[in-house]
Write a protein that holds these residues in place. Sequence first.
Motif, PDB file in Angstrom:
ATOM      1  N   ASP A   1       1.140   4.881   5.903  1.00  0.00           N
ATOM      2  CA  ASP A   1       1.675   6.262   5.942  1.00  0.00           C
ATOM      3  C   ASP A   1       3.063   6.316   6.570  1.00  0.00           C
ATOM      4  OD1 ASP A   1      -1.088   6.363   5.659  1.00  0.00           O
ATOM      5  OD2 ASP A   1      -1.131   8.458   6.292  1.00  0.00           O
ATOM      6  N   GLU A   2       3.205   5.567   7.669  1.00  0.00           N
ATOM      7  CA  GLU A   2       4.510   5.545   8.350  1.00  0.00           C
ATOM      8  C   GLU A   2       5.584   5.007   7.424  1.00  0.00           C
ATOM      9  OE1 GLU A   2       4.906   3.390  12.253  1.00  0.00           O
ATOM     10  OE2 GLU A   2       2.729   3.489  12.125  1.00  0.00           O
ATOM     11  N   VAL A   3       5.244   3.942   6.697  1.00  0.00           N
ATOM     12  CA  VAL A   3       6.229   3.324   5.807  1.00  0.00           C
ATOM     13  C   VAL A   3       6.595   4.299   4.694  1.00  0.00           C
ATOM     14  CG1 VAL A   3       6.656   1.445   4.170  1.00  0.00           C
ATOM     15  CG2 VAL A   3       5.484   0.973   6.333  1.00  0.00           C
ATOM     16  N   LEU A   4       5.582   4.994   4.155  1.00  0.00           N
ATOM     17  CA  LEU A   4       5.846   5.968   3.093  1.00  0.00           C
ATOM     18  C   LEU A   4       6.770   7.071   3.610  1.00  0.00           C
ATOM     19  CD1 LEU A   4       5.320   7.060   0.253  1.00  0.00           C
ATOM     20  CD2 LEU A   4       3.282   8.204   1.149  1.00  0.00           C
ATOM     21  N   LYS A   5       6.503   7.523   4.838  1.00  0.00           N
ATOM     22  CA  LYS A   5       7.329   8.572   5.437  1.00  0.00           C
ATOM     23  C   LYS A   5       8.766   8.073   5.619  1.00  0.00           C
ATOM     24  CE  LYS A   5       7.379  11.956   9.213  1.00  0.00           C
ATOM     25  NZ  LYS A   5       8.781  11.749   9.585  1.00  0.00           N
ATOM     26  N   ALA A   6       8.891   6.841   6.105  1.00  0.00           N
ATOM     27  CA  ALA A   6      10.230   6.259   6.296  1.00  0.00           C
ATOM     28  C   ALA A   6      10.957   6.141   4.962  1.00  0.00           C
ATOM     29  CB  ALA A   6      10.119   4.893   6.968  1.00  0.00           C
ATOM     30  N   LEU A   7      10.216   5.745   3.942  1.00  0.00           N
ATOM     31  CA  LEU A   7      10.809   5.617   2.599  1.00  0.00           C
ATOM     32  C   LEU A   7      11.361   6.968   2.153  1.00  0.00           C
ATOM     33  CD1 LEU A   7      11.040   3.680   0.027  1.00  0.00           C
ATOM     34  CD2 LEU A   7       8.962   4.794  -0.759  1.00  0.00           C
ATOM     35  N   LYS A   8      10.564   8.007   2.365  1.00  0.00           N
ATOM     36  CA  LYS A   8      11.001   9.347   1.935  1.00  0.00           C
ATOM     37  C   LYS A   8      12.153   9.842   2.797  1.00  0.00           C
ATOM     38  CE  LYS A   8       6.409  10.896   0.911  1.00  0.00           C
ATOM     39  NZ  LYS A   8       5.466  11.972   1.133  1.00  0.00           N
ATOM     40  N   ASP A   9      11.983   9.769   4.132  1.00  0.00           N
ATOM     41  CA  ASP A   9      12.988  10.329   5.044  1.00  0.00           C
ATOM     42  C   ASP A   9      14.309   9.576   4.978  1.00  0.00           C
ATOM     43  OD1 ASP A   9      11.015  11.990   5.775  1.00  0.00           O
ATOM     44  OD2 ASP A   9      10.704  11.166   7.794  1.00  0.00           O
ATOM     45  N   LYS A  10      14.233   8.258   4.891  1.00  0.00           N
ATOM     46  CA  LYS A  10      15.460   7.472   5.044  1.00  0.00           C
ATOM     47  C   LYS A  10      16.195   7.250   3.734  1.00  0.00           C
ATOM     48  CE  LYS A  10      14.028   4.977   9.168  1.00  0.00           C
ATOM     49  NZ  LYS A  10      15.150   4.723  10.098  1.00  0.00           N
ATOM     50  N   ILE A  11      15.456   7.176   2.615  1.00  0.00           N
ATOM     51  CA  ILE A  11      16.212   6.920   1.381  1.00  0.00           C
ATOM     52  C   ILE A  11      15.942   7.884   0.238  1.00  0.00           C
ATOM     53  CG2 ILE A  11      16.653   4.490   1.916  1.00  0.00           C
ATOM     54  CD1 ILE A  11      14.623   3.618  -0.041  1.00  0.00           C
ATOM     55  N   VAL A  12      14.701   8.316   0.013  1.00  0.00           N
ATOM     56  CA  VAL A  12      14.442   9.154  -1.168  1.00  0.00           C
ATOM     57  C   VAL A  12      15.101  10.518  -1.018  1.00  0.00           C
ATOM     58  CG1 VAL A  12      12.679  10.218  -2.613  1.00  0.00           C
ATOM     59  CG2 VAL A  12      12.304   7.931  -1.658  1.00  0.00           C
TER      60      VAL A  12
ATOM     61  N   LYS B   1       0.845  -1.205   0.000  1.00  0.00           N
ATOM     62  CA  LYS B   1       0.000   0.000   0.000  1.00  0.00           C
ATOM     63  C   LYS B   1       0.878   1.252   0.000  1.00  0.00           C
ATOM     64  CE  LYS B   1      -4.069   2.133   1.437  1.00  0.00           C
ATOM     65  NZ  LYS B   1      -5.445   1.874   1.134  1.00  0.00           N
ATOM     66  N   ALA B   2       1.959   1.227   0.777  1.00  0.00           N
ATOM     67  CA  ALA B   2       2.875   2.377   0.804  1.00  0.00           C
ATOM     68  C   ALA B   2       3.478   2.613  -0.587  1.00  0.00           C
ATOM     69  CB  ALA B   2       3.976   2.148   1.843  1.00  0.00           C
ATOM     70  N   VAL B   3       3.777   1.513  -1.296  1.00  0.00           N
ATOM     71  CA  VAL B   3       4.327   1.632  -2.654  1.00  0.00           C
ATOM     72  C   VAL B   3       3.277   2.247  -3.588  1.00  0.00           C
ATOM     73  CG1 VAL B   3       5.044   0.264  -4.676  1.00  0.00           C
ATOM     74  CG2 VAL B   3       6.062  -0.193  -2.436  1.00  0.00           C
TER      75      VAL B   3
ATOM     76  N   LYS C   1      -9.397  10.257  11.867  1.00  0.00           N
ATOM     77  CA  LYS C   1      -8.817   9.320  10.887  1.00  0.00           C
ATOM     78  C   LYS C   1      -9.732   9.085   9.683  1.00  0.00           C
ATOM     79  CE  LYS C   1      -5.530   7.629  14.027  1.00  0.00           C
ATOM     80  NZ  LYS C   1      -5.124   6.591  14.950  1.00  0.00           N
ATOM     81  N   VAL C   2     -10.850   9.817   9.635  1.00  0.00           N
ATOM     82  CA  VAL C   2     -11.716   9.723   8.451  1.00  0.00           C
ATOM     83  C   VAL C   2     -11.108  10.613   7.365  1.00  0.00           C
ATOM     84  CG1 VAL C   2     -14.047  10.108   7.544  1.00  0.00           C
ATOM     85  CG2 VAL C   2     -13.729   9.344   9.924  1.00  0.00           C
ATOM     86  N   LYS C   3     -11.027  10.061   6.140  1.00  0.00           N
ATOM     87  CA  LYS C   3     -10.467  10.848   5.036  1.00  0.00           C
ATOM     88  C   LYS C   3     -11.375  12.049   4.759  1.00  0.00           C
ATOM     89  CE  LYS C   3      -8.909   6.627   2.766  1.00  0.00           C
ATOM     90  NZ  LYS C   3      -9.180   5.704   1.663  1.00  0.00           N
ATOM     91  N   PRO C   4     -10.821  13.200   4.380  1.00  0.00           N
ATOM     92  CA  PRO C   4     -11.656  14.345   4.019  1.00  0.00           C
ATOM     93  C   PRO C   4     -12.691  13.920   2.973  1.00  0.00           C
ATOM     94  CG  PRO C   4      -9.339  14.968   4.039  1.00  0.00           C
ATOM     95  CD  PRO C   4      -9.379  13.483   4.233  1.00  0.00           C
ATOM     96  N   GLY C   5     -13.935  14.338   3.188  1.00  0.00           N
ATOM     97  CA  GLY C   5     -15.007  13.915   2.278  1.00  0.00           C
ATOM     98  C   GLY C   5     -15.610  12.576   2.648  1.00  0.00           C
ATOM     99  N   GLY C   6     -15.041  11.937   3.668  1.00  0.00           N
ATOM    100  CA  GLY C   6     -15.515  10.619   4.104  1.00  0.00           C
ATOM    101  C   GLY C   6     -16.744  10.717   4.992  1.00  0.00           C
ATOM    102  N   THR C   7     -17.083   9.592   5.611  1.00  0.00           N
ATOM    103  CA  THR C   7     -18.336   9.489   6.357  1.00  0.00           C
ATOM    104  C   THR C   7     -18.065   9.034   7.788  1.00  0.00           C
ATOM    105  OG1 THR C   7     -19.453   8.857   4.315  1.00  0.00           O
ATOM    106  CG2 THR C   7     -20.595   8.314   6.368  1.00  0.00           C
ATOM    107  N   LEU C   8     -18.724   9.708   8.741  1.00  0.00           N
ATOM    108  CA  LEU C   8     -18.659   9.278  10.141  1.00  0.00           C
ATOM    109  C   LEU C   8     -20.081   9.039  10.629  1.00  0.00           C
ATOM    110  CD1 LEU C   8     -16.813   9.128  12.849  1.00  0.00           C
ATOM    111  CD2 LEU C   8     -17.859  11.331  13.327  1.00  0.00           C
ATOM    112  N   ILE C   9     -20.314   7.851  11.154  1.00  0.00           N
ATOM    113  CA  ILE C   9     -21.642   7.523  11.684  1.00  0.00           C
ATOM    114  C   ILE C   9     -21.467   7.235  13.178  1.00  0.00           C
ATOM    115  CG2 ILE C   9     -23.539   5.847  11.602  1.00  0.00           C
ATOM    116  CD1 ILE C   9     -22.788   5.363   8.654  1.00  0.00           C
ATOM    117  N   PHE C  10     -22.297   7.869  14.003  1.00  0.00           N
ATOM    118  CA  PHE C  10     -22.189   7.562  15.436  1.00  0.00           C
ATOM    119  C   PHE C  10     -23.557   7.304  16.038  1.00  0.00           C
ATOM    120  CE2 PHE C  10     -23.561  11.461  17.649  1.00  0.00           C
ATOM    121  CZ  PHE C  10     -23.591  12.376  16.603  1.00  0.00           C
TER     122      PHE C  10
END
Lengths: 368, 181
Positions: free
Chosen positions: A355-366, A279-281, B84-93
């Motif tokens: 997200d963390e992996v993507l950040k690590a990829l950027k910070d550590k190697i890219v 997913k990070a890729v 942690k909901v993406k912008p434009g996403g949906t939150l149901i409570f």
Amino acid sequence: MNDSKKHTVKEVRLMKGNEAIAHAAVRCGCDGYFGYPITPQSEIMETLMELEPWNTTGMVVLQAESETASINMVYGAAGCGKKSMTSSSSPGISLMQEGISYIACAELPCVIVNVMRGGPGLGTIQPSQADYYQSVKGGGHGDYKLITLAPASVQEMADYTVLAFELAFKYSTPSLILADGVIGQMMEKVILPPFQPRMTEAEIREKCPWATLGKTADRKPNIITSLCLQAEQMEAINLRLQKKYRDIEDNEVLFEEFSCEDAEYIIIAFGTTARVCQKAVEMARVEGIKAGLLRPITLFPFPTTAISNYADRIKAMLTVEMSAGQMVDDVRLAVNGRIPVEFYGRLGGIVPSPDEVLKALKDKIVIK
Amino acid sequence: MKEEIIIAGFGGQGVLSMGKILAYSGLMQGQEVSWMPSYGPEQRGGTANVTVILSDERISSPVLNTYDTAIVLNQPSLERFESKVKPGGTLIFDGNGFHKFPTRTDINIYRIDATEYAFANNAAKTMNMIILGGLLKVRPIVQVANVLKGLKKSLPDRHHHLIPMNEKAIQTGMELIQKVN
């Protein structure tokens, strides 16, 4: 492995990775399971108990009094040429190490499943990959190796149970399925392997002439032991084992690549972490970073050549693990200093996020 | 189509089973699915959550940190997952027991008082299906027919007589859900 779309909905099931292992074991003609419960893999024995295979295929399912007992029951069953297996999670696998070393030395086929949790010690019950060293660098004492398969999906939990038995019998050596809490606990689609009958006694006598099924008049007694007090003989046994391990390295390496064709940076990760890194890729590609993923499927034998070949073509590698950095050693040995190999890991039961992996990829190697 | 969903609440609210029913529904319409529970030392009264992904393509990571849709059934889950909901996403409570309410303006927020309704109508066990109905009203990611097929496949035969009651709960949820912002 992901060819579920070709099948009708009826054949596709939804189950946990642990459940898939249990179903696959019954279906591939396993003769005996011996284990002791521990989270996050208890569903393996639980599912086997629900399936009651002793009523259908005749497979034995037995809860032993401890992990030490389990592995020694496997040793005994394997000595009779039976398809036998056990499963546990990290602390339980530690308890089994003496028995595993004995089985490796006695050159018997069996399957061991480790659904890793956070350590050291009793640790947590959440996912981890910190048993990499234990799995591929020995674990128990002496110069031995385990064929180590690292599934990354529920489908692979089923498929590699079958493959682990095939390889164990092909090389007469223990196979290890090294999974983690995520793959054990999550549910995905799975197509179970077809039913194979258990081996008959005649088939065992033919395929496993070493098996202790009772001496016949036309041969000497079969003796299975890991004890050999003559150093010269013990060295000969060791040399035979080493030759076998080299054969395995030559013939059984498995890995999967994702977006590696034009990659400038490659992430190396196995199991659940490989899924997160994929997913990070995907996210990196959206940002225009030419990233790829190489996922070792066999950890022993390690895909050293494949990784080494990329070292001449790309700028840097990032190894991501749920550990303090174990597989990264093997990646660095393969790369041998030609390009930077950086590491990112989470410990103690934390699964890194894409997200963390993507950040690590950027910070550590890219960026470097 | 790809929908990344987190469902979170107290253990015992039916969080994991709601996720399972969604996953089975996805399976019934030929999608790739993953169902990843938090399997820590949770128990009744503790927190529980499950990540469900339905997708037309192979699913990469079963573990996520942002979601298209979050369904939160208690205060701690709202606090943990609103951001942690993406912008434009949906939150149901489900507003039961909440003292602080969602504040984001860049996501679609819906309230469904399923707990209150279920208890008032002596149907506490259908609470999660009411919520599922609410979800399907605002995010029709699976067809109700496939939910029912999924229930049939996942439930043992002895529970099949409960399926009409669950269908009714889904309809109730579709009527109960209200947009907040």
